[in-house]
Design an enzyme around this catalytic site. Structure first.
Site, PDB file in Angstrom:
ATOM      1  N   LYS A  21      26.012  55.148  53.287  1.00 23.25           N
ATOM      2  CA  LYS A  21      24.900  55.164  54.261  1.00 23.25           C
ATOM      3  C   LYS A  21      24.733  53.786  54.910  1.00 23.25           C
ATOM      4  O   LYS A  21      24.633  53.679  56.120  1.00 23.25           O
ATOM      5  CB  LYS A  21      23.575  55.561  53.571  1.00 23.25           C
ATOM      6  CG  LYS A  21      23.642  56.903  52.840  1.00 23.25           C
ATOM      7  CD  LYS A  21      22.332  57.249  52.183  1.00 23.25           C
ATOM      8  CE  LYS A  21      21.907  56.320  51.045  1.00 23.25           C
ATOM      9  NZ  LYS A  21      22.808  56.331  49.864  1.00 23.25           N
ATOM     10  N   ARG A  96      13.256  59.815  50.067  1.00 21.85           N
ATOM     11  CA  ARG A  96      14.031  60.169  48.890  1.00 21.85           C
ATOM     12  C   ARG A  96      13.317  61.206  48.033  1.00 21.85           C
ATOM     13  O   ARG A  96      13.863  61.636  47.024  1.00 21.85           O
ATOM     14  CB  ARG A  96      14.226  58.922  48.035  1.00 21.85           C
ATOM     15  CG  ARG A  96      15.591  58.302  48.150  1.00 21.85           C
ATOM     16  CD  ARG A  96      15.532  57.038  47.329  1.00 21.85           C
ATOM     17  NE  ARG A  96      16.800  56.640  46.848  1.00 21.85           N
ATOM     18  CZ  ARG A  96      17.540  55.680  47.389  1.00 21.85           C
ATOM     19  NH1 ARG A  96      17.135  55.072  48.476  1.00 21.85           N
ATOM     20  NH2 ARG A  96      18.673  55.327  46.846  1.00 21.85           N
ATOM     21  N   ARG A 135      32.237  48.074  44.820  1.00 19.44           N
ATOM     22  CA  ARG A 135      31.407  47.401  45.833  1.00 19.44           C
ATOM     23  C   ARG A 135      31.130  45.954  45.415  1.00 19.44           C
ATOM     24  O   ARG A 135      30.841  45.674  44.255  1.00 19.44           O
ATOM     25  CB  ARG A 135      30.083  48.141  46.008  1.00 19.44           C
ATOM     26  CG  ARG A 135      29.122  47.364  46.918  1.00 19.44           C
ATOM     27  CD  ARG A 135      28.005  48.200  47.466  1.00 19.44           C
ATOM     28  NE  ARG A 135      27.157  48.783  46.453  1.00 19.44           N
ATOM     29  CZ  ARG A 135      26.174  49.639  46.736  1.00 19.44           C
ATOM     30  NH1 ARG A 135      25.960  50.012  47.972  1.00 19.44           N
ATOM     31  NH2 ARG A 135      25.450  50.126  45.773  1.00 19.44           N
ATOM     32  N   ARG A 168      26.419  44.357  42.471  1.00 14.99           N
ATOM     33  CA  ARG A 168      24.974  44.612  42.509  1.00 14.99           C
ATOM     34  C   ARG A 168      24.501  45.014  41.120  1.00 14.99           C
ATOM     35  O   ARG A 168      25.191  45.753  40.428  1.00 14.99           O
ATOM     36  CB  ARG A 168      24.685  45.724  43.526  1.00 14.99           C
ATOM     37  CG  ARG A 168      23.480  45.461  44.379  1.00 14.99           C
ATOM     38  CD  ARG A 168      23.396  46.420  45.533  1.00 14.99           C
ATOM     39  NE  ARG A 168      22.788  47.684  45.155  1.00 14.99           N
ATOM     40  CZ  ARG A 168      22.524  48.659  46.014  1.00 14.99           C
ATOM     41  NH1 ARG A 168      22.831  48.516  47.284  1.00 14.99           N
ATOM     42  NH2 ARG A 168      21.973  49.777  45.605  1.00 14.99           N
ATOM     43  N   ARG A 179      21.411  56.720  38.423  1.00 16.75           N
ATOM     44  CA  ARG A 179      21.075  56.852  39.853  1.00 16.75           C
ATOM     45  C   ARG A 179      21.555  58.192  40.394  1.00 16.75           C
ATOM     46  O   ARG A 179      20.872  58.830  41.173  1.00 16.75           O
ATOM     47  CB  ARG A 179      21.712  55.707  40.647  1.00 16.75           C
ATOM     48  CG  ARG A 179      20.957  54.403  40.482  1.00 16.75           C
ATOM     49  CD  ARG A 179      21.773  53.219  40.978  1.00 16.75           C
ATOM     50  NE  ARG A 179      22.006  53.225  42.392  1.00 16.75           N
ATOM     51  CZ  ARG A 179      22.987  52.535  42.984  1.00 16.75           C
ATOM     52  NH1 ARG A 179      23.807  51.798  42.264  1.00 16.75           N
ATOM     53  NH2 ARG A 179      23.136  52.589  44.285  1.00 16.75           N
TER      54      ARG A 179
HETATM   55  P1  AP5 Z   1      27.432  51.628  50.954  1.00 15.75           P
HETATM   56  O1  AP5 Z   1      27.498  51.767  52.436  1.00 15.75           O
HETATM   57  O2  AP5 Z   1      26.903  50.372  50.386  1.00 15.75           O
HETATM   58  O3  AP5 Z   1      26.727  52.941  50.330  1.00 15.75           O
HETATM   59  P2  AP5 Z   1      25.210  53.385  50.332  1.00 15.75           P
HETATM   60  O4  AP5 Z   1      25.192  54.859  50.531  1.00 15.75           O
HETATM   61  O5  AP5 Z   1      24.414  52.553  51.287  1.00 15.75           O
HETATM   62  O6  AP5 Z   1      24.889  53.054  48.827  1.00 15.75           O
HETATM   63  P3  AP5 Z   1      23.638  52.436  48.106  1.00 15.75           P
HETATM   64  O7  AP5 Z   1      24.066  52.248  46.691  1.00 15.75           O
HETATM   65  O8  AP5 Z   1      23.145  51.212  48.815  1.00 15.75           O
HETATM   66  O9  AP5 Z   1      22.626  53.588  48.212  1.00 15.75           O
HETATM   67  P4  AP5 Z   1      21.484  53.843  47.305  1.00 15.75           P
HETATM   68  O10 AP5 Z   1      20.810  54.906  48.097  1.00 15.75           O
HETATM   69  O11 AP5 Z   1      21.757  54.158  45.916  1.00 15.75           O
HETATM   70  O12 AP5 Z   1      20.805  52.397  47.189  1.00 15.75           O
HETATM   71  P5  AP5 Z   1      19.585  51.734  47.930  1.00 15.75           P
HETATM   72  O13 AP5 Z   1      19.939  50.336  48.189  1.00 15.75           O
HETATM   73  O14 AP5 Z   1      19.067  52.592  49.024  1.00 15.75           O
HETATM   74  O15 AP5 Z   1      28.930  51.873  50.413  1.00 15.75           O
HETATM   75  C1  AP5 Z   1      29.231  51.795  49.036  1.00 15.75           C
HETATM   76  C2  AP5 Z   1      30.618  51.160  48.852  1.00 15.75           C
HETATM   77  O16 AP5 Z   1      31.632  52.000  49.437  1.00 15.75           O
HETATM   78  C3  AP5 Z   1      30.779  49.802  49.566  1.00 15.75           C
HETATM   79  O17 AP5 Z   1      31.584  48.991  48.761  1.00 15.75           O
HETATM   80  C4  AP5 Z   1      31.480  50.128  50.886  1.00 15.75           C
HETATM   81  O18 AP5 Z   1      32.286  49.062  51.326  1.00 15.75           O
HETATM   82  C5  AP5 Z   1      32.322  51.343  50.512  1.00 15.75           C
HETATM   83  N1  AP5 Z   1      32.380  52.340  51.578  1.00 15.75           N
HETATM   84  C6  AP5 Z   1      31.351  52.749  52.362  1.00 15.75           C
HETATM   85  N2  AP5 Z   1      31.753  53.721  53.216  1.00 15.75           N
HETATM   86  C7  AP5 Z   1      33.069  53.928  52.935  1.00 15.75           C
HETATM   87  C8  AP5 Z   1      34.033  54.827  53.469  1.00 15.75           C
HETATM   88  N3  AP5 Z   1      33.729  55.713  54.431  1.00 15.75           N
HETATM   89  N4  AP5 Z   1      35.284  54.804  52.958  1.00 15.75           N
HETATM   90  C9  AP5 Z   1      35.601  53.930  51.965  1.00 15.75           C
HETATM   91  N5  AP5 Z   1      34.732  53.059  51.410  1.00 15.75           N
HETATM   92  C10 AP5 Z   1      33.473  53.058  51.895  1.00 15.75           C
HETATM   93  O19 AP5 Z   1      18.474  51.807  46.761  1.00 15.75           O
HETATM   94  C11 AP5 Z   1      18.577  51.033  45.590  1.00 15.75           C
HETATM   95  C12 AP5 Z   1      17.382  51.317  44.702  1.00 15.75           C
HETATM   96  O20 AP5 Z   1      16.155  50.988  45.398  1.00 15.75           O
HETATM   97  C13 AP5 Z   1      17.185  52.776  44.289  1.00 15.75           C
HETATM   98  O21 AP5 Z   1      17.953  53.106  43.142  1.00 15.75           O
HETATM   99  C14 AP5 Z   1      15.665  52.818  44.013  1.00 15.75           C
HETATM  100  O22 AP5 Z   1      15.357  52.228  42.776  1.00 15.75           O
HETATM  101  C15 AP5 Z   1      15.120  51.913  45.107  1.00 15.75           C
HETATM  102  N6  AP5 Z   1      14.775  52.660  46.328  1.00 15.75           N
HETATM  103  C16 AP5 Z   1      15.359  52.525  47.542  1.00 15.75           C
HETATM  104  N7  AP5 Z   1      14.807  53.375  48.429  1.00 15.75           N
HETATM  105  C17 AP5 Z   1      13.860  54.067  47.759  1.00 15.75           C
HETATM  106  C18 AP5 Z   1      12.963  55.109  48.124  1.00 15.75           C
HETATM  107  N8  AP5 Z   1      12.941  55.610  49.369  1.00 15.75           N
HETATM  108  N9  AP5 Z   1      12.127  55.593  47.171  1.00 15.75           N
HETATM  109  C19 AP5 Z   1      12.114  55.088  45.911  1.00 15.75           C
HETATM  110  N10 AP5 Z   1      12.953  54.113  45.502  1.00 15.75           N
HETATM  111  C20 AP5 Z   1      13.822  53.595  46.411  1.00 15.75           C
END
Ligand code: AP5
Length: 231
Positions: A21, A96, A135, A168, A179
């Site tokens: 994402k 979420r 990552r 991370r 997660r």
């Molecule tokens: P990346 O683009 O970083 O993936 P992502 O979907 O953004 O993954 P996240 O882990 O950031 O999502 P998440 O939803 O778990 O975490 P968030 O930060 O929102 O890509 C991942 C890897 O793959 C990278 O190395 C990239 O280079 C590679 N890649 C990407 N696309 C690719 C492709 N097409 N092909 C090959 N490789 C690729 O949330 C973290 C924490 O915050 C949560 O666990 C929770 O505790 C809290 N939080 C955040 N939002 C909320 C909410 N709305 N409500 C409650 N808690 C929340």
């Protein structure tokens, strides 16, 4: 491919942890000039700055649990009420939960705005695990890398600022497992919620990042979202 701008369009990126994402959001921001609102990034900044929100959020994030709705909703609503969000946003990682989705609907409606599309980035669990274990992130939040899929020019070092790249905290295997479970329990239902509203578009998150962007670009063109600069 592409180049155009999108105005007054609000998009949600929905998908499992590691679906890509954030990576797509970065491409969409560069291509179309929308504002990226990532709850994960906002919460990590709050932790880094040591704010009260950050202190509250940390214990949940380190365990891979969701931060309470009221904390996250207040952050997002505050961000979306600023002037630079009026031209449209990409919401990444929000909503979420069903409650967060309803808060977003109500808040947009109150401002006579609306959600235009929800992109569901569909990936398998195996892909999630491979992406999160590989990552690497910059401590200054310059860019997200992957050891094999998107490596930095010099191993282990950020291309932009030269800082040493990190794993991370919540990408450790035991936290990733939690997660994924939390995603399946609390967030995956939003796929049906938005499908029922006629807003959902599923895209193939297993594709390489640029190929996936091309799929999204075609979809946005079909929806008439893009003002093409090239015409
Ligand atoms: P990346 O683009 O970083 O993936 P992502 O979907 O953004 O993954 P996240 O882990 O950031 O999502 P998440 O939803 O778990 O975490 P968030 O930060 O929102 O890509 C991942 C890897 O793959 C990278 O190395 C990239 O280079 C590679 N890649 C990407 N696309 C690719 C492709 N097409 N092909 C090959 N490789 C690729 O949330 C973290 C924490 O915050 C949560 O666990 C929770 O505790 C809290 N939080 C955040 N939002 C909320 C909410 N709305 N409500 C409650 N808690 C929340």
């Amino acid at each position: 491919m592409s180049s155009g701008s999108i105005k007054n369009i609000n998009i949600v990126l929905l998908g499992a942890p590691g679906a890509g994402k954030g990576t797509q959001a970065e491409i969409l921001v560069n291509e179309y000039g929308l504002l990226h609102v990532s709850t994960g990034d906002m919460l990590r900044s709050a932790i880094k700055e040591g704010t009260e929100t950050g202190l509250k959020a940390r214990e949940y994030m380190d365990r891979g649990e969701l931060v309470p709705d009221e904390v996250v909703c207040s952050l997002v609503m505050d961000r979306m009420s600023r002037e630079d969000a009026e031209g449209g946003v990409i919401l990444d990682g929000f909503p979420r939960t069903r409650n967060q989705a309803e808060v977003l609907d109500a808040s947009l409606k109150a401002e006579e705005r609306k959600l235009d599309k929800v992109l569901y980035v569909a990936v398998s669990d195996d892909v999630v695990i491979e992406r999160l274990s590989g990552r690497r992130v910059c401590p200054n939040n310059c860019k997200v890398y992957h050891v094999t899929n998107m490596p930095p020019e010099k191993e282990g070092v950020c291309d932009v600022c030269g800082e040493k790249l990190l794993l991370r905290e919540d990408d450790k295997p035991e936290t990733v497992k939690n997660r994924l479970e939390v995603y399946k329990k609390s967030t995956r239902d939003l796929v049906d919620y938005y499908r029922d509203k006629g807003l959902l578009a599923e895209v193939n998150g297993d594709l390489e990042a640029r190929k996936l962007f091309e799929e999204i670009d075609a979809l946005f063109r079909a929806e008439g979202f893009i003002d093409d600069d090239t015409q």
